[in-house]
Design a protein around this motif. Structure first.
Motif, PDB file in Angstrom:
ATOM      1  N   LEU A  53     -10.074  73.870 -87.173  1.00  0.00           N
ATOM      2  CA  LEU A  53     -10.238  73.598 -85.753  1.00  0.00           C
ATOM      3  C   LEU A  53      -9.125  72.679 -85.267  1.00  0.00           C
ATOM      4  CD1 LEU A  53     -14.087  72.961 -85.655  1.00  0.00           C
ATOM      5  CD2 LEU A  53     -12.863  75.002 -84.904  1.00  0.00           C
ATOM      6  N   PRO A  54      -8.727  72.791 -83.999  1.00  0.00           N
ATOM      7  CA  PRO A  54      -7.708  71.884 -83.479  1.00  0.00           C
ATOM      8  C   PRO A  54      -8.232  70.451 -83.466  1.00  0.00           C
ATOM      9  CG  PRO A  54      -8.477  73.418 -81.772  1.00  0.00           C
ATOM     10  CD  PRO A  54      -9.199  73.745 -83.031  1.00  0.00           C
ATOM     11  N   ILE A  55      -7.330  69.519 -83.742  1.00  0.00           N
ATOM     12  CA  ILE A  55      -7.734  68.108 -83.735  1.00  0.00           C
ATOM     13  C   ILE A  55      -6.772  67.306 -82.871  1.00  0.00           C
ATOM     14  CG2 ILE A  55      -8.757  68.227 -86.029  1.00  0.00           C
ATOM     15  CD1 ILE A  55      -6.288  66.602 -87.015  1.00  0.00           C
ATOM     16  N   GLU A  56      -7.247  66.156 -82.439  1.00  0.00           N
ATOM     17  CA  GLU A  56      -6.396  65.195 -81.758  1.00  0.00           C
ATOM     18  C   GLU A  56      -6.741  63.824 -82.315  1.00  0.00           C
ATOM     19  OE1 GLU A  56      -4.684  65.077 -77.567  1.00  0.00           O
ATOM     20  OE2 GLU A  56      -6.658  64.125 -77.345  1.00  0.00           O
ATOM     21  N   VAL A  57      -5.720  63.109 -82.719  1.00  0.00           N
ATOM     22  CA  VAL A  57      -5.894  61.757 -83.229  1.00  0.00           C
ATOM     23  C   VAL A  57      -5.624  60.810 -82.068  1.00  0.00           C
ATOM     24  CG1 VAL A  57      -5.041  60.029 -84.858  1.00  0.00           C
ATOM     25  CG2 VAL A  57      -5.198  62.441 -85.542  1.00  0.00           C
ATOM     26  N   CYS A  58      -6.640  60.064 -81.660  1.00  0.00           N
ATOM     27  CA  CYS A  58      -6.522  59.135 -80.534  1.00  0.00           C
ATOM     28  C   CYS A  58      -6.494  57.717 -81.082  1.00  0.00           C
ATOM     29  CB  CYS A  58      -7.705  59.308 -79.585  1.00  0.00           C
ATOM     30  SG  CYS A  58      -7.885  60.989 -78.975  1.00  0.00           S
ATOM     31  N   MET A  59      -5.462  56.969 -80.720  1.00  0.00           N
ATOM     32  CA  MET A  59      -5.273  55.644 -81.288  1.00  0.00           C
ATOM     33  C   MET A  59      -4.685  54.693 -80.250  1.00  0.00           C
ATOM     34  SD  MET A  59      -3.156  54.789 -84.691  1.00  0.00           S
ATOM     35  CE  MET A  59      -4.509  55.443 -85.641  1.00  0.00           C
ATOM     36  N   ARG A 107       1.387  61.934 -89.893  1.00  0.00           N
ATOM     37  CA  ARG A 107       0.185  62.385 -90.605  1.00  0.00           C
ATOM     38  C   ARG A 107      -0.667  63.284 -89.699  1.00  0.00           C
ATOM     39  NH1 ARG A 107      -0.561  60.329 -95.533  1.00  0.00           N
ATOM     40  NH2 ARG A 107       0.593  58.462 -96.120  1.00  0.00           N
ATOM     41  N   SER A 108      -0.708  62.985 -88.410  1.00  0.00           N
ATOM     42  CA  SER A 108      -1.437  63.829 -87.461  1.00  0.00           C
ATOM     43  C   SER A 108      -0.814  65.213 -87.393  1.00  0.00           C
ATOM     44  CB  SER A 108      -1.434  63.193 -86.068  1.00  0.00           C
ATOM     45  OG  SER A 108      -2.069  61.943 -86.090  1.00  0.00           O
ATOM     46  N   ALA A 109       0.517  65.273 -87.265  1.00  0.00           N
ATOM     47  CA  ALA A 109       1.224  66.556 -87.209  1.00  0.00           C
ATOM     48  C   ALA A 109       1.028  67.334 -88.508  1.00  0.00           C
ATOM     49  CB  ALA A 109       2.710  66.329 -86.934  1.00  0.00           C
ATOM     50  N   ALA A 110       1.027  66.621 -89.641  1.00  0.00           N
ATOM     51  CA  ALA A 110       0.871  67.277 -90.945  1.00  0.00           C
ATOM     52  C   ALA A 110      -0.509  67.895 -91.119  1.00  0.00           C
ATOM     53  CB  ALA A 110       1.150  66.274 -92.066  1.00  0.00           C
ATOM     54  N   CYS A 111      -1.474  67.437 -90.338  1.00  0.00           N
ATOM     55  CA  CYS A 111      -2.821  68.016 -90.369  1.00  0.00           C
ATOM     56  C   CYS A 111      -2.984  69.077 -89.286  1.00  0.00           C
ATOM     57  CB  CYS A 111      -3.868  66.928 -90.148  1.00  0.00           C
ATOM     58  SG  CYS A 111      -3.978  65.750 -91.481  1.00  0.00           S
ATOM     59  N   GLY A 112      -1.922  69.350 -88.549  1.00  0.00           N
ATOM     60  CA  GLY A 112      -1.994  70.322 -87.466  1.00  0.00           C
ATOM     61  C   GLY A 112      -2.566  69.733 -86.196  1.00  0.00           C
ATOM     62  N   GLY A 113      -2.538  68.408 -86.099  1.00  0.00           N
ATOM     63  CA  GLY A 113      -3.160  67.745 -84.966  1.00  0.00           C
ATOM     64  C   GLY A 113      -2.184  67.207 -83.942  1.00  0.00           C
ATOM     65  N   ASN A 114      -2.727  66.855 -82.796  1.00  0.00           N
ATOM     66  CA  ASN A 114      -1.997  66.200 -81.721  1.00  0.00           C
ATOM     67  C   ASN A 114      -2.239  64.698 -81.846  1.00  0.00           C
ATOM     68  OD1 ASN A 114      -0.470  66.292 -79.254  1.00  0.00           O
ATOM     69  ND2 ASN A 114      -2.355  65.776 -78.173  1.00  0.00           N
ATOM     70  N   TYR A 115      -1.270  63.902 -81.447  1.00  0.00           N
ATOM     71  CA  TYR A 115      -1.374  62.437 -81.534  1.00  0.00           C
ATOM     72  C   TYR A 115      -1.356  61.858 -80.130  1.00  0.00           C
ATOM     73  CZ  TYR A 115      -0.139  57.688 -83.176  1.00  0.00           C
ATOM     74  OH  TYR A 115      -0.109  56.344 -83.463  1.00  0.00           O
ATOM     75  N   THR A 159       5.632  71.931 -84.391  1.00  0.00           N
ATOM     76  CA  THR A 159       5.416  72.316 -85.787  1.00  0.00           C
ATOM     77  C   THR A 159       3.947  72.619 -86.028  1.00  0.00           C
ATOM     78  OG1 THR A 159       5.123  70.012 -86.487  1.00  0.00           O
ATOM     79  CG2 THR A 159       7.357  70.936 -86.625  1.00  0.00           C
ATOM     80  N   ARG A 160       3.685  73.117 -87.216  1.00  0.00           N
ATOM     81  CA  ARG A 160       2.335  73.419 -87.676  1.00  0.00           C
ATOM     82  C   ARG A 160       2.043  72.592 -88.912  1.00  0.00           C
ATOM     83  NH1 ARG A 160       0.533  75.300 -83.372  1.00  0.00           N
ATOM     84  NH2 ARG A 160       1.216  77.319 -82.677  1.00  0.00           N
ATOM     85  N   LYS A 161       0.788  72.632 -89.301  1.00  0.00           N
ATOM     86  CA  LYS A 161       0.354  71.987 -90.536  1.00  0.00           C
ATOM     87  C   LYS A 161       1.195  72.499 -91.696  1.00  0.00           C
ATOM     88  CE  LYS A 161      -3.741  71.775 -93.476  1.00  0.00           C
ATOM     89  NZ  LYS A 161      -5.139  72.147 -93.607  1.00  0.00           N
ATOM     90  N   GLY A 162       1.640  71.581 -92.545  1.00  0.00           N
ATOM     91  CA  GLY A 162       2.448  71.968 -93.684  1.00  0.00           C
ATOM     92  C   GLY A 162       1.643  72.652 -94.769  1.00  0.00           C
ATOM     93  N   ILE A 163       2.314  73.489 -95.562  1.00  0.00           N
ATOM     94  CA  ILE A 163       1.642  74.160 -96.676  1.00  0.00           C
ATOM     95  C   ILE A 163       1.910  73.459 -97.997  1.00  0.00           C
ATOM     96  CG2 ILE A 163       1.634  76.410 -95.547  1.00  0.00           C
ATOM     97  CD1 ILE A 163       3.974  77.184 -97.439  1.00  0.00           C
ATOM     98  N   ILE A 164       2.829  72.506 -97.996  1.00  0.00           N
ATOM     99  CA  ILE A 164       3.118  71.737 -99.203  1.00  0.00           C
ATOM    100  C   ILE A 164       2.037  70.669 -99.320  1.00  0.00           C
ATOM    101  CG2 ILE A 164       4.792  70.224-100.308  1.00  0.00           C
ATOM    102  CD1 ILE A 164       6.946  71.850 -98.668  1.00  0.00           C
ATOM    103  N   PRO A 165       1.374  70.570-100.471  1.00  0.00           N
ATOM    104  CA  PRO A 165       0.246  69.642-100.604  1.00  0.00           C
ATOM    105  C   PRO A 165       0.616  68.195-100.267  1.00  0.00           C
ATOM    106  CG  PRO A 165       0.388  71.084-102.524  1.00  0.00           C
ATOM    107  CD  PRO A 165       1.629  71.311-101.715  1.00  0.00           C
ATOM    108  N   ALA A 166      -0.215  67.565 -99.461  1.00  0.00           N
ATOM    109  CA  ALA A 166       0.001  66.173 -99.068  1.00  0.00           C
ATOM    110  C   ALA A 166      -0.406  65.231-100.195  1.00  0.00           C
ATOM    111  CB  ALA A 166      -0.803  65.856 -97.814  1.00  0.00           C
ATOM    112  N   THR A 167       0.273  64.098-100.244  1.00  0.00           N
ATOM    113  CA  THR A 167      -0.087  63.008-101.148  1.00  0.00           C
ATOM    114  C   THR A 167      -0.125  61.730-100.325  1.00  0.00           C
ATOM    115  OG1 THR A 167       2.190  62.410-101.726  1.00  0.00           O
ATOM    116  CG2 THR A 167       1.144  64.163-103.047  1.00  0.00           C
TER     117      THR A 167
END
Length: 161
Positions: free
Chosen positions: A2-8, A35-43, A80-88
């Motif tokens: 699902l689309p997400i938005e990180v509000c901070m 990190r928001s972009a890497a999850c496919g989210g808006n910041y 961009t879109r969520k990355g396919i390379i595993p996050a650490t």
């Protein structure tokens, strides 16, 4: 999926608060954005003006520093879109089509392990196109990033697989 938005907030309050001196660092703000972009989210970053409509000088400084970083590295975030390379904890990724962007956020040494990248991939620094050496390692590679090649906030490596 699902689309997400990180509000901070840039500090601890959604509006101006005279006693709130807990301003997030530029590094923290850029890490949250990436990190928001890497999850496919808006910041969404909130900055609360004073009663006079002014933005605090410390907030202006942080926002301008983010803007300078984005001027050099925005390609790895905007559109961009969520990355396919595993996050650490140290590396997250975004992508645009077949171009992958590794955001190296933390370092333990000059070699940064990244799973999911074949040793035949080509890697360069986004900011200047300088080549990044890849060393085969387990299920991926180690990016060789000596201290002088690093960005103080987030070193962005372009990977073409």
């Amino acid at each position: 999926d699902l689309p997400i938005e990180v509000c901070m907030t840039i500090n601890d309050h959604w509006g101006y608060h005279a006693d709130d001196d807990n301003h997030k660092s530029t590094r923290t703000l850029i890490h949250k954005l990436v990190r928001s972009a890497a999850c496919g989210g808006n910041y969404l970053l909130n900055v609360g003006p004073t009663a006079e409509g002014e933005i605090l000088p410390v907030h202006v400084q942080r926002l301008r520093a983010m803007g300078r970083w984005l001027a050099a590295n925005g390609e790895s975030v905007y559109g961009t879109r969520k990355g396919i390379i595993p996050a650490t904890a140290d590396v997250v990724s975004t992508r645009r089509g077949d171009v992958h962007y590794l955001h190296v956020l933390n370092y333990v040494s000059d070699e940064v392990p990244v799973a999911g990248v074949p040793p035949t991939a080509q890697a360069t620094l986004l900011r200047d196109g300088a080549p990044v050496r890849l060393k085969p390692a387990g299920e991926g590679v180690r990016l060789v990033l000596p201290e002088e090649t690093r960005d103080p906030f987030d070193t962005v490596v372009v990977v073409r697989m």
